[in-house]
Design a protein around this motif. Sequence first.
Motif, PDB file in Angstrom:
ATOM      1  N   ALA A   2       8.509  41.315  52.663  1.00  0.00           N
ATOM      2  CA  ALA A   2       7.181  40.785  52.373  1.00  0.00           C
ATOM      3  C   ALA A   2       6.377  41.686  51.443  1.00  0.00           C
ATOM      4  O   ALA A   2       5.365  41.251  50.890  1.00  0.00           O
ATOM      5  CB  ALA A   2       6.410  40.574  53.679  1.00  0.00           C
ATOM      6  N   TYR A   3       6.817  42.939  51.246  1.00  0.00           N
ATOM      7  CA  TYR A   3       6.046  43.876  50.435  1.00  0.00           C
ATOM      8  C   TYR A   3       6.153  43.514  48.954  1.00  0.00           C
ATOM      9  O   TYR A   3       7.190  43.027  48.496  1.00  0.00           O
ATOM     10  CB  TYR A   3       6.522  45.303  50.691  1.00  0.00           C
ATOM     11  CG  TYR A   3       6.091  45.847  52.036  1.00  0.00           C
ATOM     12  CD1 TYR A   3       5.240  46.944  52.121  1.00  0.00           C
ATOM     13  CD2 TYR A   3       6.524  45.260  53.218  1.00  0.00           C
ATOM     14  CE1 TYR A   3       4.835  47.443  53.355  1.00  0.00           C
ATOM     15  CE2 TYR A   3       6.125  45.750  54.465  1.00  0.00           C
ATOM     16  CZ  TYR A   3       5.274  46.837  54.518  1.00  0.00           C
ATOM     17  OH  TYR A   3       4.874  47.318  55.735  1.00  0.00           O
ATOM     18  N   LYS A   4       5.095  43.792  48.214  1.00  0.00           N
ATOM     19  CA  LYS A   4       4.982  43.311  46.842  1.00  0.00           C
ATOM     20  C   LYS A   4       4.928  44.466  45.840  1.00  0.00           C
ATOM     21  O   LYS A   4       4.773  45.628  46.209  1.00  0.00           O
ATOM     22  CB  LYS A   4       3.722  42.445  46.719  1.00  0.00           C
ATOM     23  CG  LYS A   4       3.712  41.246  47.656  1.00  0.00           C
ATOM     24  CD  LYS A   4       2.382  40.516  47.630  1.00  0.00           C
ATOM     25  CE  LYS A   4       2.351  39.394  48.650  1.00  0.00           C
ATOM     26  NZ  LYS A   4       1.026  38.718  48.682  1.00  0.00           N
ATOM     27  N   GLY A   5       5.031  44.080  44.553  1.00  0.00           N
ATOM     28  CA  GLY A   5       4.920  45.062  43.484  1.00  0.00           C
ATOM     29  C   GLY A   5       6.017  46.104  43.572  1.00  0.00           C
ATOM     30  O   GLY A   5       7.107  45.851  44.087  1.00  0.00           O
ATOM     31  N   LYS A   6       5.723  47.298  43.085  1.00  0.00           N
ATOM     32  CA  LYS A   6       6.772  48.315  43.068  1.00  0.00           C
ATOM     33  C   LYS A   6       7.122  48.808  44.466  1.00  0.00           C
ATOM     34  O   LYS A   6       8.222  49.305  44.689  1.00  0.00           O
ATOM     35  CB  LYS A   6       6.407  49.467  42.138  1.00  0.00           C
ATOM     36  CG  LYS A   6       5.268  50.355  42.564  1.00  0.00           C
ATOM     37  CD  LYS A   6       5.099  51.479  41.538  1.00  0.00           C
ATOM     38  CE  LYS A   6       3.994  52.441  41.940  1.00  0.00           C
ATOM     39  NZ  LYS A   6       3.823  53.523  40.947  1.00  0.00           N
ATOM     40  N   CYS A   7       6.198  48.657  45.444  1.00  0.00           N
ATOM     41  CA  CYS A   7       6.566  48.997  46.824  1.00  0.00           C
ATOM     42  C   CYS A   7       7.717  48.100  47.293  1.00  0.00           C
ATOM     43  O   CYS A   7       8.645  48.572  47.950  1.00  0.00           O
ATOM     44  CB  CYS A   7       5.369  48.839  47.761  1.00  0.00           C
ATOM     45  SG  CYS A   7       4.165  50.192  47.675  1.00  0.00           S
ATOM     46  N   GLY A   8       7.642  46.829  46.967  1.00  0.00           N
ATOM     47  CA  GLY A   8       8.695  45.904  47.376  1.00  0.00           C
ATOM     48  C   GLY A   8      10.032  46.204  46.735  1.00  0.00           C
ATOM     49  O   GLY A   8      11.080  45.875  47.304  1.00  0.00           O
ATOM     50  N   ARG A   9      10.015  46.839  45.546  1.00  0.00           N
ATOM     51  CA  ARG A   9      11.255  47.161  44.831  1.00  0.00           C
ATOM     52  C   ARG A   9      11.775  48.564  45.143  1.00  0.00           C
ATOM     53  O   ARG A   9      12.882  48.916  44.750  1.00  0.00           O
ATOM     54  CB  ARG A   9      11.027  47.078  43.315  1.00  0.00           C
ATOM     55  CG  ARG A   9      10.557  45.733  42.811  1.00  0.00           C
ATOM     56  CD  ARG A   9      10.590  45.686  41.283  1.00  0.00           C
ATOM     57  NE  ARG A   9       9.809  46.734  40.646  1.00  0.00           N
ATOM     58  CZ  ARG A   9       8.502  46.634  40.353  1.00  0.00           C
ATOM     59  NH1 ARG A   9       7.851  45.539  40.686  1.00  0.00           N
ATOM     60  NH2 ARG A   9       7.864  47.619  39.754  1.00  0.00           N
ATOM     61  N   CYS A  10      10.958  49.356  45.841  1.00  0.00           N
ATOM     62  CA  CYS A  10      11.250  50.784  45.966  1.00  0.00           C
ATOM     63  C   CYS A  10      12.351  51.054  46.980  1.00  0.00           C
ATOM     64  O   CYS A  10      12.342  50.519  48.090  1.00  0.00           O
ATOM     65  CB  CYS A  10       9.988  51.540  46.363  1.00  0.00           C
ATOM     66  SG  CYS A  10      10.209  53.338  46.376  1.00  0.00           S
ATOM     67  N   GLU A  11      13.286  51.934  46.609  1.00  0.00           N
ATOM     68  CA  GLU A  11      14.383  52.304  47.502  1.00  0.00           C
ATOM     69  C   GLU A  11      13.909  53.145  48.683  1.00  0.00           C
ATOM     70  O   GLU A  11      14.642  53.336  49.660  1.00  0.00           O
ATOM     71  CB  GLU A  11      15.480  53.043  46.729  1.00  0.00           C
ATOM     72  CG  GLU A  11      15.089  54.382  46.153  1.00  0.00           C
ATOM     73  CD  GLU A  11      14.499  54.307  44.752  1.00  0.00           C
ATOM     74  OE1 GLU A  11      14.700  55.269  43.985  1.00  0.00           O
ATOM     75  OE2 GLU A  11      13.823  53.301  44.425  1.00  0.00           O
ATOM     76  N   TYR A  12      12.663  53.650  48.606  1.00  0.00           N
ATOM     77  CA  TYR A  12      12.109  54.438  49.704  1.00  0.00           C
ATOM     78  C   TYR A  12      11.147  53.628  50.577  1.00  0.00           C
ATOM     79  O   TYR A  12      10.426  54.200  51.397  1.00  0.00           O
ATOM     80  CB  TYR A  12      11.370  55.664  49.152  1.00  0.00           C
ATOM     81  CG  TYR A  12      12.279  56.675  48.503  1.00  0.00           C
ATOM     82  CD1 TYR A  12      13.027  57.560  49.272  1.00  0.00           C
ATOM     83  CD2 TYR A  12      12.403  56.741  47.117  1.00  0.00           C
ATOM     84  CE1 TYR A  12      13.863  58.496  48.686  1.00  0.00           C
ATOM     85  CE2 TYR A  12      13.239  57.674  46.518  1.00  0.00           C
ATOM     86  CZ  TYR A  12      13.963  58.540  47.307  1.00  0.00           C
ATOM     87  OH  TYR A  12      14.794  59.464  46.720  1.00  0.00           O
ATOM     88  N   LEU A  13      11.142  52.321  50.421  1.00  0.00           N
ATOM     89  CA  LEU A  13      10.173  51.490  51.132  1.00  0.00           C
ATOM     90  C   LEU A  13      10.166  51.751  52.626  1.00  0.00           C
ATOM     91  O   LEU A  13       9.118  51.904  53.249  1.00  0.00           O
ATOM     92  CB  LEU A  13      10.465  49.998  50.868  1.00  0.00           C
ATOM     93  CG  LEU A  13       9.652  49.002  51.706  1.00  0.00           C
ATOM     94  CD1 LEU A  13       8.165  49.173  51.450  1.00  0.00           C
ATOM     95  CD2 LEU A  13      10.097  47.579  51.401  1.00  0.00           C
ATOM     96  N   ARG A  14      11.352  51.827  53.218  1.00  0.00           N
ATOM     97  CA  ARG A  14      11.397  51.908  54.678  1.00  0.00           C
ATOM     98  C   ARG A  14      11.129  53.308  55.225  1.00  0.00           C
ATOM     99  O   ARG A  14      11.027  53.469  56.433  1.00  0.00           O
ATOM    100  CB  ARG A  14      12.734  51.358  55.189  1.00  0.00           C
ATOM    101  CG  ARG A  14      12.838  49.847  54.997  1.00  0.00           C
ATOM    102  CD  ARG A  14      14.205  49.324  55.403  1.00  0.00           C
ATOM    103  NE  ARG A  14      14.285  47.900  55.194  1.00  0.00           N
ATOM    104  CZ  ARG A  14      14.533  47.308  54.025  1.00  0.00           C
ATOM    105  NH1 ARG A  14      14.721  48.054  52.948  1.00  0.00           N
ATOM    106  NH2 ARG A  14      14.587  46.007  53.918  1.00  0.00           N
ATOM    107  N   VAL A  15      11.040  54.304  54.365  1.00  0.00           N
ATOM    108  CA  VAL A  15      10.627  55.626  54.836  1.00  0.00           C
ATOM    109  C   VAL A  15       9.234  55.997  54.326  1.00  0.00           C
ATOM    110  O   VAL A  15       8.690  57.016  54.749  1.00  0.00           O
ATOM    111  CB  VAL A  15      11.641  56.733  54.448  1.00  0.00           C
ATOM    112  CG1 VAL A  15      12.964  56.484  55.124  1.00  0.00           C
ATOM    113  CG2 VAL A  15      11.800  56.843  52.945  1.00  0.00           C
ATOM    114  N   CYS A  16       8.675  55.176  53.459  1.00  0.00           N
ATOM    115  CA  CYS A  16       7.335  55.421  52.922  1.00  0.00           C
ATOM    116  C   CYS A  16       6.416  54.273  53.326  1.00  0.00           C
ATOM    117  O   CYS A  16       5.557  54.420  54.172  1.00  0.00           O
ATOM    118  CB  CYS A  16       7.404  55.579  51.405  1.00  0.00           C
ATOM    119  SG  CYS A  16       5.779  55.614  50.593  1.00  0.00           S
ATOM    120  N   GLY A  17       6.597  53.128  52.719  1.00  0.00           N
ATOM    121  CA  GLY A  17       5.796  51.960  53.050  1.00  0.00           C
ATOM    122  C   GLY A  17       4.518  51.831  52.254  1.00  0.00           C
ATOM    123  O   GLY A  17       3.902  50.766  52.227  1.00  0.00           O
ATOM    124  N   GLY A  18       4.101  52.916  51.585  1.00  0.00           N
ATOM    125  CA  GLY A  18       2.831  52.865  50.869  1.00  0.00           C
ATOM    126  C   GLY A  18       1.666  52.718  51.843  1.00  0.00           C
ATOM    127  O   GLY A  18       1.832  52.190  52.938  1.00  0.00           O
TER     128      GLY A  18
END
Length: 359
Positions: free
Chosen positions: A317-333
């Motif tokens: 569900a995350y958008k923009g570069k957060c949604g594309r980021c390989e670190y999403l699940r350890v960062c989340g923004g």
Amino acid sequence: MEPVTSNEHPVSRNQLRLVAWELTRRCNLNCVHCRAGSERGPYPGELDTAKCFEILAQISEVGKPIVILTGGEPLLREDIFDLARQGSQLGLRMVMATNGTLLTAEIIERMKGSGIKRVSISIDGADEKQHDAFRKVPGAFQGALEGVRLLRDADVEFQINTTVTRHNIGDLEKILDLSVELGAVAHHIFLLVPTGRAKEMVDQEIDAREYEQVLNWFYQMRERVPLHMKATCAPHYYRILRQEAHRKGEKVSFETYGLDAVTRGCLGGTAFCFISNQGVVQPCGYLDLNCGDLKTATFQSVWRESEIFNQLRDASAYKGKCGRCEYLRVCGGCRARAFEATGDFLAEEPLCAYQPGKT
């Protein structure tokens, strides 16, 4: 480091780890960055003791998290130690966030008797002038230091919290040195989120480049001081932890890499939630979204069924570069910053310099 690709949230799997509970909005200070805009009050509609006992029991049925008793200033609530004792008896780890100025030897003995395990005190300047300007009350710095001394003398574990803004970014090392000198067990930095009274401090928010520099400095300090170092409202720090491990050739699992790695950057709605003084549950204190009202709903139902919480738990569900980021699940923004900047709590973090796909 291999990016996290599983659709399931790693580590916590939505296990409740932390609850911050604003038990009162009343406060004896008038801090410029206060997300609650707290003053002396009164604030009608705050939950009574019986209801708080009920909520503590409901929390304990979901998990055994750390419960942060906060405010406002929690010591202005007359039943604060009854609540701490009840939580302790239920198996919850009770801690308190206070400005330190109201601490006395008698209060600290009551604190110990109620089972409070750690106290956090905020120090936002390296000296009296800087801290008191932030807290808007003369004597706040000396009051906090006296509170620290009393905690230390009573052998109560304490940590120092610091909100990072343009006014103190040049003195962070001095504040860290002061934390070591005072005998703190930890130093937690908080990157300013412009909500509440802090909306008037948007010009004090550091930019993405400075943000990255501060977090890299903070990472370097963790091996040079005898303190546990943690960055809050600064989810990029968890990316930096992994990037540095990769750069050094360390083969690590983020489930076990350091004390910080058992969580992720933004915990709102995934392992953490905030309860307001009137019983409204939010993802965090800075993200002012009503996820359920504990005057009419149970904590269990809100934690498990909130639509907002379940959106925050869905990486797709995350958008923009957060949604594309390989670190999403350890960062989340930071979801609160995204919401303040765009009105969409799933939008990309506005203060992130990292471009997905780089290591």
